[in-house]
Scaffold this motif. Structure first.
Motif, PDB file in Angstrom:
ATOM      1  N   LYS A   1      31.203 -19.551 -34.311  1.00 30.07           N
ATOM      2  CA  LYS A   1      30.812 -18.450 -35.476  1.00 30.07           C
ATOM      3  C   LYS A   1      29.882 -19.245 -36.432  1.00 30.07           C
ATOM      4  O   LYS A   1      30.066 -20.503 -36.887  1.00 30.07           O
ATOM      5  CB  LYS A   1      31.902 -18.161 -35.902  1.00 30.07           C
ATOM      6  CG  LYS A   1      31.666 -16.775 -36.942  1.00 30.07           C
ATOM      7  CD  LYS A   1      32.912 -16.245 -37.776  1.00 30.07           C
ATOM      8  CE  LYS A   1      32.387 -15.372 -38.676  1.00 30.07           C
ATOM      9  NZ  LYS A   1      33.038 -15.032 -39.999  1.00 30.07           N
ATOM     10  N   ARG A   2      28.998 -18.647 -37.096  1.00 33.18           N
ATOM     11  CA  ARG A   2      28.195 -19.327 -38.155  1.00 33.18           C
ATOM     12  C   ARG A   2      29.000 -18.850 -39.458  1.00 33.18           C
ATOM     13  O   ARG A   2      29.728 -18.001 -39.631  1.00 33.18           O
ATOM     14  CB  ARG A   2      26.838 -18.671 -38.226  1.00 33.18           C
ATOM     15  CG  ARG A   2      26.664 -17.370 -38.766  1.00 33.18           C
ATOM     16  CD  ARG A   2      25.233 -17.085 -38.867  1.00 33.18           C
ATOM     17  NE  ARG A   2      25.083 -15.723 -39.740  1.00 33.18           N
ATOM     18  CZ  ARG A   2      24.043 -15.247 -39.875  1.00 33.18           C
ATOM     19  NH1 ARG A   2      22.765 -15.661 -39.781  1.00 33.18           N
ATOM     20  NH2 ARG A   2      24.109 -13.910 -40.419  1.00 33.18           N
TER      21      ARG A   2
ATOM     22  N   PRO B   1      27.078 -23.813 -38.481  1.00 36.68           N
ATOM     23  CA  PRO B   1      28.230 -23.579 -37.551  1.00 36.68           C
ATOM     24  C   PRO B   1      29.453 -23.959 -38.170  1.00 36.68           C
ATOM     25  O   PRO B   1      29.702 -24.742 -38.937  1.00 36.68           O
ATOM     26  CB  PRO B   1      27.914 -24.422 -36.216  1.00 36.68           C
ATOM     27  CG  PRO B   1      26.934 -25.344 -36.635  1.00 36.68           C
ATOM     28  CD  PRO B   1      26.414 -25.062 -38.091  1.00 36.68           C
TER      29      PRO B   1
ATOM     30  N   ASP C   1      34.407 -25.199 -35.069  1.00 37.51           N
ATOM     31  CA  ASP C   1      33.565 -24.534 -33.527  1.00 37.51           C
ATOM     32  C   ASP C   1      32.721 -25.734 -33.064  1.00 37.51           C
ATOM     33  O   ASP C   1      32.601 -25.765 -31.969  1.00 37.51           O
ATOM     34  CB  ASP C   1      33.003 -23.266 -34.036  1.00 37.51           C
ATOM     35  CG  ASP C   1      33.861 -22.197 -34.354  1.00 37.51           C
ATOM     36  OD1 ASP C   1      34.968 -22.213 -33.937  1.00 37.51           O
ATOM     37  OD2 ASP C   1      33.490 -21.265 -35.016  1.00 37.51           O
TER      38      ASP C   1
ATOM     39  N   THR D   1      29.172 -16.182 -29.045  1.00 39.62           N
ATOM     40  CA  THR D   1      29.185 -15.649 -30.549  1.00 39.62           C
ATOM     41  C   THR D   1      29.377 -14.047 -30.683  1.00 39.62           C
ATOM     42  O   THR D   1      28.733 -13.510 -29.806  1.00 39.62           O
ATOM     43  CB  THR D   1      28.317 -16.336 -31.560  1.00 39.62           C
ATOM     44  OG1 THR D   1      28.760 -16.131 -32.791  1.00 39.62           O
ATOM     45  CG2 THR D   1      26.846 -15.669 -31.478  1.00 39.62           C
TER      46      THR D   1
ATOM     47  N   THR E   1      22.328 -14.918 -35.588  1.00 35.03           N
ATOM     48  CA  THR E   1      23.225 -16.011 -35.296  1.00 35.03           C
ATOM     49  C   THR E   1      22.842 -16.769 -33.826  1.00 35.03           C
ATOM     50  O   THR E   1      23.439 -17.494 -33.444  1.00 35.03           O
ATOM     51  CB  THR E   1      24.573 -15.148 -34.772  1.00 35.03           C
ATOM     52  OG1 THR E   1      24.566 -14.374 -33.768  1.00 35.03           O
ATOM     53  CG2 THR E   1      25.248 -14.469 -36.308  1.00 35.03           C
TER      54      THR E   1
ATOM     55  N   GLN F   1      22.431 -20.322 -33.986  1.00 28.43           N
ATOM     56  CA  GLN F   1      23.444 -21.279 -33.899  1.00 28.43           C
ATOM     57  C   GLN F   1      23.963 -21.582 -32.172  1.00 28.43           C
ATOM     58  O   GLN F   1      24.272 -22.334 -31.852  1.00 28.43           O
ATOM     59  CB  GLN F   1      24.830 -20.658 -34.539  1.00 28.43           C
ATOM     60  CG  GLN F   1      24.905 -21.222 -35.973  1.00 28.43           C
ATOM     61  CD  GLN F   1      23.822 -20.279 -36.939  1.00 28.43           C
ATOM     62  OE1 GLN F   1      23.544 -19.065 -36.517  1.00 28.43           O
ATOM     63  NE2 GLN F   1      23.207 -20.942 -37.751  1.00 28.43           N
TER      64      GLN F   1
ATOM     65  N   ARG G   1      25.614 -13.659 -26.803  1.00 29.42           N
ATOM     66  CA  ARG G   1      25.706 -13.022 -28.127  1.00 29.42           C
ATOM     67  C   ARG G   1      26.363 -11.759 -27.879  1.00 29.42           C
ATOM     68  O   ARG G   1      25.896 -10.932 -27.303  1.00 29.42           O
ATOM     69  CB  ARG G   1      24.532 -13.121 -28.953  1.00 29.42           C
ATOM     70  CG  ARG G   1      24.680 -12.549 -30.103  1.00 29.42           C
ATOM     71  CD  ARG G   1      23.214 -12.727 -31.217  1.00 29.42           C
ATOM     72  NE  ARG G   1      22.354 -11.716 -30.782  1.00 29.42           N
ATOM     73  CZ  ARG G   1      22.133 -10.433 -31.005  1.00 29.42           C
ATOM     74  NH1 ARG G   1      22.964  -9.935 -31.751  1.00 29.42           N
ATOM     75  NH2 ARG G   1      21.025  -9.750 -30.576  1.00 29.42           N
TER      76      ARG G   1
END
Lengths: 274, 320
Positions: A8-9, A35, A39, A67, A73, A76, A90
């Protein structure tokens, strides 16, 4: 071994003191997306478990990163692919619409489809600080789990000996895959993680590895699938409703004392702490 | 009406003090509460000390297979015991943080982790949670029929006995599922210490990376003089100067003692998140610009290798 890593960001955790809680949200404007550190450690752990440390360009297995977030996102995810992951998924959603229960339900569907031997997650994301998704996912899958892992050793028969950092010491568990592990800070120390391909005497460099430039170019061509949250967690909605935020009370600035004698005097007479 | 089930933390036949913070949360959040004490030999005897807190019932699951805590062994029984309750809570120790979210998933419950407060607002139960490393508080309601939460120990005073005598009854262990057959307890390497536990100490002496190999040599005399627990910054733990479970911070122990000494600790956000609720904070650091000084009630700019021994002598002299 096939490993699924959930990432996850978060708003730059090194500048978390710059977030601005307002009545209806926590404003992170001006902070870079990074990030979640735990993680990143989970990804590093996955890479270590799927390689011989001496020859870490060759994957002995597969690492898939997932994610749940909006299109942005994917930055990331691409970064994780450049670092060594093979594929990315995603799940389309806005972060404000999620809680741990919903994330765990969506991840369960990803696990059902991907059938990894191991799911690695950070022990918590450092924005919500909730520390729950790994445990929930383990229950939904009826998998064994080891949370707060500081060391992982893959044994010859494929079982995983995990040292968990708990209050007052280290608790060791032996897991038979498929399983869930959430990682703590020290899992990226030089001698924390060993796949069965890596010699016992091998030492990693401290911390996580970084992507080389050619890998960043190649990562753009690695597969990245997009899925809909509603397909993965049908009928489930966010069960947690945040309706108010506030800043913590500020601490009044203290004083500097010139010497130890003054310090003891103030602690005794002013703070009455002795 | 909110009926709460408190999961007591039992270790080696003793109820851990962490349990009393969860009872305080239950009193604040619920209209009534019961307690489940689950563990190995001696759990039933230990549970007797939980009968004076006003619980409707104290349930006891004592089984040799529960001697060492393994979530997959405990969870099925906790899930069964939770039937009929609206809220399941424990303290956010490594036990509660491991177990409760797992239980939550089985109950299809949302979870409020590490809460700093619980209060009724109208017909809603509102949890106050520290987020972003304690740089914000969020107020949250959980919309699922059953709710779960863990209490940040430093924010919930240990419950005082309220008299009365709750009835005690046995609650049979529920056979664990497939997950339990694939996890084996190997060992618990506990750090034996005569000192108070970090999360329970009224005085804490914490050291940073600046102490290097002299971490314990420098800090122990001070901790002995003050009857203090010893803590450490993440940097000191990462460098191997102190064990990992000494870490105070966002991702380590959250503490709020009466008196906190930060020695050779610069004051990274992650460390501050773990100790800023301390009543009085003292910082000793040779860098006058260290961020810890913005937080400390008393700051001393000095070389810690001379200042700390001097402080030990001065404290001894002060005590006569």
């Amino acid at each position: 071994m096939k490993i699924l890593v959930a990432i996850k960001r978060v708003a730059d955790p090194d500048n978390a003191n710059k977030v601005k809680p307002t009545a209806d949200k926590v404003d992170t404007t001006g902070l870079e997306w990074k990030p979640n550190p735990f993680d990143e450690y989970a990804l590093e752990t996955a890479l270590r478990l799927t390689e011989n440390g001496k020859n870490n360009k060759v994957r002995q297995g597969e690492v898939v990163v997932v994610t749940i977030g909006n299109k942005d996102t994917e930055t990331q995810l691409r970064s994780a692919l450049a670092t060594g992951a093979d594929r990315a998924i995603r799940v389309e959603a806005e972060d404000t619409d999620l809680d741990g229960r919903l994330v765990a339900a969506a991840l369960k569907s990803v696990v059902d489809a991907e059938k990894p031997d191991l799911v690695l997650l950070g022990k918590q994301v450092v924005d919500g600080d909730s520390n729950s998704v790994g445990q929930m996912l383990a229950q939904l899958l009826d998998y064994p789990m080891a949370t707060f892992a500081a060391t992982i050793q893959e044994e010859a028969d494929g079982r995983l000996l995990v040292g968990r950092e708990v209050d007052g010491g280290v608790l060791s568990l032996r897991l038979t895959t498929p399983a869930i592990i959430t990682v703590d800070l020290r899992v990226v120390a030089p001698t924390s993680v060993y796949s069965k391909h890596t010699d016992a005497g091998f030492k990693y460099s401290d911390g996580v590895r970084f992507a080389a430039l050619p890998a960043i170019m190649k990562a753009k061509k690695k597969p990245l699938d997009v899925k809909a949250l509603a397909d993965l967690a049908p009928g489930k909605t966010n069960g947690s409703s945040y309706f108010r935020f506030e800043a913590p009370p500020a601490r009044a600035a203290g004083v500097k004392v010139p010497d130890v004698a003054t310090l003891v005097n103030k602690l005794a007479t002013e703070a009455k702490a002795l | 009406m909110t009926k709460v089930l408190v999961i007591a933390e039992v270790e080696a036949g003793k109820v851990k003090k962490t349990t009393l913070s969860a009872i305080t949360l239950a009193r604040q959040a619920g209209s009534s509460f019961s307690i489940l004490a689950i563990g190995g030999a001696g759990t039933g005897a230990a549970a007797a000390e939980l009968t004076g807190y006003g619980a409707e019932a104290v349930l006891v699951t004592e089984d040799a297979s529960l001697e060492n805590y393994v979530a997959e062994q405990y969870a099925p029984t906790v899930i069964a015991a939770a039937q009929g309750f609206d809220l399941v809570v424990a303290t956010a120790s490594s036990f509660g943080k491991d177990l409760i979210p797992r239980v939550a998933a089985a109950l299809d419950a949302s979870y409020a982790g590490d809460v700093a407060g619980a209060a009724r607002e109208g017909d809603k139960l509102v949890f106050k949670r520290p987020i972003f490393a304690g740089n914000a508080f969020g107020y949250v309601t959980l919309g699922t029929p059953v709710q779960t939460a863990t209490a940040r120990q430093s924010e919930f005073e240990p419950a005082e006995p309220s008299g009365g005598s709750s009835p005690v009854s046995a609650f049979a262990k529920v056979a664990p599922g497939a997950a339990a057959s694939r996890v084996e307890f190997v060992s618990l390497d506990a750090v034996k210490s005569e000192r108070p536990e970090l999360t329970d100490a009224s005085v804490i002496v914490s050291g940073g990376r600046a102490l290097k190999e002299k971490f314990f040599e420098v800090l122990e005399p001070l901790a002995d003089t003050l009857g203090a627990a010893i803590g450490a910054s993440r940097a000191a733990c990462d460098a191997g100067y102190a064990p990992g479970d000494f870490q105070v911070g966002q991702t380590g122990k959250i503490v709020a003692p009466k008196l906190y000494f930060a020695i050779g600790i610069s004051g990274a956000i992650q460390h501050i998140a773990g100790m800023k609720s301390s009543k009085t904070i003292v910082a000793i650091n040779k860098d006058p610009d260290a961020p810890i000084f913005q937080l400390a009630d008393y700051g001393l700019v000095a070389d810690l290798f001379t200042a700390v021994p001097e402080l030990v002598s001065a404290l001894k002299a002060h005590r006569g």
